[in-house]
Design an enzyme around this catalytic site. Sequence first.
Site, PDB file in Angstrom:
ATOM      1  N   HIS A  88      27.748   4.945 -12.808  1.00  0.00           N
ATOM      2  CA  HIS A  88      28.469   5.134 -11.545  1.00  0.00           C
ATOM      3  C   HIS A  88      29.909   4.626 -11.639  1.00  0.00           C
ATOM      4  O   HIS A  88      30.187   3.618 -12.289  1.00  0.00           O
ATOM      5  CB  HIS A  88      27.741   4.400 -10.412  1.00  0.00           C
ATOM      6  CG  HIS A  88      26.366   4.926 -10.153  1.00  0.00           C
ATOM      7  ND1 HIS A  88      26.121   5.998  -9.324  1.00  0.00           N
ATOM      8  CD2 HIS A  88      25.163   4.548 -10.641  1.00  0.00           C
ATOM      9  CE1 HIS A  88      24.820   6.248  -9.295  1.00  0.00           C
ATOM     10  NE2 HIS A  88      24.210   5.379 -10.088  1.00  0.00           N
ATOM     11  N   GLY A  92       0.790  -1.217   0.000  1.00  0.00           N
ATOM     12  CA  GLY A  92       0.000   0.000   0.000  1.00  0.00           C
ATOM     13  C   GLY A  92       0.824   1.270   0.000  1.00  0.00           C
ATOM     14  O   GLY A  92       0.289   2.364   0.064  1.00  0.00           O
ATOM     15  N   SER A  95      26.861   1.371 -16.838  1.00  0.00           N
ATOM     16  CA  SER A  95      26.448   2.043 -15.613  1.00  0.00           C
ATOM     17  C   SER A  95      26.854   3.513 -15.642  1.00  0.00           C
ATOM     18  O   SER A  95      27.799   3.902 -16.341  1.00  0.00           O
ATOM     19  CB  SER A  95      27.106   1.337 -14.425  1.00  0.00           C
ATOM     20  OG  SER A  95      26.916   2.100 -13.248  1.00  0.00           O
ATOM     21  N   HIS A  98      27.709  11.496 -15.900  1.00  0.00           N
ATOM     22  CA  HIS A  98      26.779  10.556 -15.285  1.00  0.00           C
ATOM     23  C   HIS A  98      25.747  10.205 -16.355  1.00  0.00           C
ATOM     24  O   HIS A  98      25.789  10.744 -17.459  1.00  0.00           O
ATOM     25  CB  HIS A  98      26.148  11.219 -14.038  1.00  0.00           C
ATOM     26  CG  HIS A  98      25.263  10.329 -13.233  1.00  0.00           C
ATOM     27  ND1 HIS A  98      25.619   9.038 -12.908  1.00  0.00           N
ATOM     28  CD2 HIS A  98      24.026  10.520 -12.683  1.00  0.00           C
ATOM     29  CE1 HIS A  98      24.637   8.503 -12.180  1.00  0.00           C
ATOM     30  NE2 HIS A  98      23.668   9.372 -12.044  1.00  0.00           N
ATOM     31  N   HIS A 105      17.300  11.666  -6.134  1.00  0.00           N
ATOM     32  CA  HIS A 105      17.916  12.925  -5.690  1.00  0.00           C
ATOM     33  C   HIS A 105      16.941  14.103  -5.663  1.00  0.00           C
ATOM     34  O   HIS A 105      17.161  15.055  -4.940  1.00  0.00           O
ATOM     35  CB  HIS A 105      19.140  13.242  -6.561  1.00  0.00           C
ATOM     36  CG  HIS A 105      20.233  12.237  -6.394  1.00  0.00           C
ATOM     37  ND1 HIS A 105      21.340  12.459  -5.628  1.00  0.00           N
ATOM     38  CD2 HIS A 105      20.346  10.968  -6.844  1.00  0.00           C
ATOM     39  CE1 HIS A 105      22.096  11.371  -5.613  1.00  0.00           C
ATOM     40  NE2 HIS A 105      21.519  10.450  -6.351  1.00  0.00           N
ATOM     41  N   ASP A 132      30.026   9.111  -4.038  1.00  0.00           N
ATOM     42  CA  ASP A 132      29.088   8.091  -4.545  1.00  0.00           C
ATOM     43  C   ASP A 132      29.649   6.672  -4.398  1.00  0.00           C
ATOM     44  O   ASP A 132      30.688   6.358  -4.965  1.00  0.00           O
ATOM     45  CB  ASP A 132      28.838   8.427  -6.028  1.00  0.00           C
ATOM     46  CG  ASP A 132      28.004   7.400  -6.782  1.00  0.00           C
ATOM     47  OD1 ASP A 132      27.418   6.502  -6.147  1.00  0.00           O
ATOM     48  OD2 ASP A 132      27.924   7.530  -8.023  1.00  0.00           O
ATOM     49  N   HIS A 180      17.887  12.794 -11.092  1.00  0.00           N
ATOM     50  CA  HIS A 180      17.340  11.455 -10.887  1.00  0.00           C
ATOM     51  C   HIS A 180      16.384  11.442  -9.693  1.00  0.00           C
ATOM     52  O   HIS A 180      16.554  12.204  -8.742  1.00  0.00           O
ATOM     53  CB  HIS A 180      18.472  10.447 -10.672  1.00  0.00           C
ATOM     54  CG  HIS A 180      19.077   9.959 -11.962  1.00  0.00           C
ATOM     55  ND1 HIS A 180      20.404   9.632 -12.084  1.00  0.00           N
ATOM     56  CD2 HIS A 180      18.525   9.745 -13.180  1.00  0.00           C
ATOM     57  CE1 HIS A 180      20.646   9.245 -13.338  1.00  0.00           C
ATOM     58  NE2 HIS A 180      19.520   9.304 -14.016  1.00  0.00           N
TER      59      HIS A 180
END
Lengths: 536, 536
Positions: free
Chosen positions: A348, A26, A346, A119, A56, A173, A53
């Site tokens: 990252h 829920g 990726s 990124h 963030h 990160d 993103h």
Amino acid sequence: MMALRYGDEMVVIDAGLMFPEPELLGVDIVIPDISFLLENRPQLKAILLTHAHEDHIGALPFVIDDLPVPVFGTEFTLALVESKLREHGLLDTTERRVVRPGEPFQLGSFKIEYIHVTHSIVGACAIAITTPAGVVIHTGDFKIDPTPTDNIPFDLHRFADYGQKGVLALCSDSTNVDRRGYTGSELSVRERFDEVFANATGRIFVCCFTSSIHRIQLAVELASEYGRKVAFLGRSMENNTSIAYDLGFLHIPDGLLLRPQDIRSAPRDQTVVVISGSQAEPMSALARVSVNNHKSAEISPGDTVILSSRMIPGNEKDIYRMINHLFRRGAKVVYDSGSYPPIHVSGHASQEELKLLINLVRPRHFIPVHGEYRQLELHAELARSLRVPHLEAHHLQTGDLVEIDQQGLVRAGTVPSGRVLIDSGSADEMIEDVVVRDRRHLAEDGIVLPVVALNKATGKIQALPEITSSGFVSPELANGLMARAREVVEQTITSSSIEEIGDYAVVKEKIRRELKRFLQRQTNKRPLILPVILEI
Amino acid sequence: MMALRYGDEMVVIDAGLMFPEPELLGVDIVIPDISFLLENRPQLKAILLTHAHEDHIGALPFVIDDLPVPVFGTEFTLALVESKLREHGLLDTTERRVVRPGEPFQLGSFKIEYIHVTHSIVGACAIAITTPAGVVIHTGDFKIDPTPTDNIPFDLHRFADYGQKGVLALCSDSTNVDRRGYTGSELSVRERFDEVFANATGRIFVCCFTSSIHRIQLAVELASEYGRKVAFLGRSMENNTSIAYDLGFLHIPDGLLLRPQDIRSAPRDQTVVVISGSQAEPMSALARVSVNNHKSAEISPGDTVILSSRMIPGNEKDIYRMINHLFRRGAKVVYDSGSYPPIHVSGHASQEELKLLINLVRPRHFIPVHGEYRQLELHAELARSLRVPHLEAHHLQTGDLVEIDQQGLVRAGTVPSGRVLIDSGSADEMIEDVVVRDRRHLAEDGIVLPVVALNKATGKIQALPEITSSGFVSPELANGLMARAREVVEQTITSSSIEEIGDYAVVKEKIRRELKRFLQRQTNKRPLILPVILEI
């Protein structure tokens, strides 16, 4: 969300959301607890966003009313934020300030500089905050891409400059800290895309995160090279590409665009559909196309589907189920199976990039951020292993309050932290209404349990759905209401395709959504709805 | 399960189980529908098992009563089967026949030969069945390991022999068809294990599938080299290693074994614990150790945990949560993050091995097996791409009935197939009682919904648990019963550690199990129990 305070001035970096574990029934999204910020409300000067993103910026619409301070970010970040704020009716009341990398500005005692990083989204930045006690750098999310597709390199020089002058703390990160080596460049995806485009005969569907403008640009460029038109499909895909196009981050040659309603009639070998739904979200565009239940597009045998995105842990089973559906419709599906050249990379940094950044910045204090416990721990160890002089690495947890200076780091207790659960009222990407749900009051709205006995092979219901409820409405009222609710459930199933019915996650989500709407209209209550499927 | 018929004689290859998608609430395992075999019961001569993994033997105890034919398999396979049959009280009534690779035997019109293959379990074989219409080879699960740890190579020569004489059909393992290249050898894991053992100071926990005897042997050998004793922990780990030891597949030097009850008192730097729970199953040994809730073992800071197994899609989130718990307890955790040398290698063949096998056997018909839709489709395409003369590749679905000979393959309709859902009565690896649940009758036993409001931070219940039920017992009876059931739920939570409570999957499973036991004892009914956690 991270708060940085000097004296009685405070700034917050990022305001992200999470998606809940499935056990949290829920609940649609999870945002941070901001009690500490509310208590210190007069000190708060700004919210600084690193990039656009969801993890963030996603919580911003839910906290900005209580924390009415200016929001800073790059042009693209704020454009996506504005689109969210508009949906929530918060655009006019929120002060937004566009920041450009390399143009520092003063905010009370803080000098703030955005530094361009590479990124998987455009407009991503690290933030360097110069305080009287020293410089704190927060990387945001990054990798160090030597060949970014937009030719704007990771700003090594600014990090080097700060490193040379001395940095008090680096928050970095930690997402890919368990990967050795270097993360592949965004450019390395082009080779595989090119191979797929060269061999495709039917339509090409390209599915990626809707904020991956670099990846979308690649699809557009290849479409143009191979004489294909491009359609964008899915609400957030259409929204994000439109924003990126307007701001000049997405370049689309004239005449290349195809409207969604023209996909079916366009020549298949001259069509590219850039589509959302990379995580097989039940109501997303690609999930619906995969079960032949989308109004604008369909898979014909021989079409190609490129899944150019990461499988987020927890979603693999749903994604593989969607891939099977696509194969059944005759599509060739190209997905990330570890082969080279990659169909996805990726956004990252891996270990070597993380080391490089630490060596460039050589901070006094190193604080891993953006990771689960194991990643923060591994990142702290990685930093220690570099033997940067005087570097201390600290594994901090959400809620930890610390005081830092050149002498050291002092743990100053913890502040209230945790998760606030949000029931967004709808799952089909449309925000109809939003309830920051106090779970203690849930009992008041009650629980509704629709139980459906399904024959998976025939797609037929075996008996009228049963509906059990608890603490929802009075039994008398419930009887009449529940009879109609049973019809709603039955109707939902009858109108579903057999492939949808074979996919319990989809059936359940559809039942939950329809019943929620019906019950809210009838009673103005929002009970917790838990569909149960019995396979017979 | 695959049936092969010639004239009026039939054999079945394998009888596996699956674990259900989480949407199938209240179901523990899923087995194949055997209606077709029951209809043709007099024709069935035998069940031939390729190897002892659950997805190949797990359904046997549930079908052997209705299909009382001899069961064939290698020594190790039958030993694991016997252990299952004993639990179900079926050992005496089931005829078992040990087969040795390279010693063919006749069964009616069938000449049957087991061929040794390399896989992640000992005693794995392909099966070649010579019929008057031609030879059919079923690979079972395999990879082609050039350096198996037991020095028994993949029997390339027998496959070559059959290929030379002519093979009517090859049914081949499709699991890793989407991986390019070769799967790594089992031996390649040793390098990484050795590195970890060399650097470990505290205890070493090695977690792998409990049937991975090669991997367990490796842990034992390294323990011996590094002067450590070895304990086995977890019910199926203890059971399987004991069987493998008795049969001579697992070699343990004298004096090396440590009893589970002695783990805590043994010197940490002289201890290896080989432990089950690689998929973070809520009640498994490692999951319990990770939240400090196991009677025999605990993690001390500085201990090392090796997770040497695949993350099965769907389990990633649970596994990462367990890894975080282990890090929190101060363990160094080595898990598969794609780095080299690998801490785990797959037991299934990648594309180059699959091609090699097809080229060796060069069958008239190629039938991919053991994969989801996408894998079967990719494997059929892979076979076609080889241009073996006269080879036809067919993508068959469960339930398809086909007739094959040298002329071609004729689709002869479909037979009833599908899934039978099993509620095994307990989740803690102990089979107390088993119900092949007819889901249509579920309504009779009803649904019970315990709702618990939990404070995640404190691990405390915020109010007495609510229990709602539907169609379970009469309301009068229910009142008294439910009051006591609420106490059971409360008791379950009070006795859990705060880490368990933070892990909703674990809390829910504990509540479900305790409540199930309680209600079954009190009412002799087995309602569907759906715990709901409200986080507040």
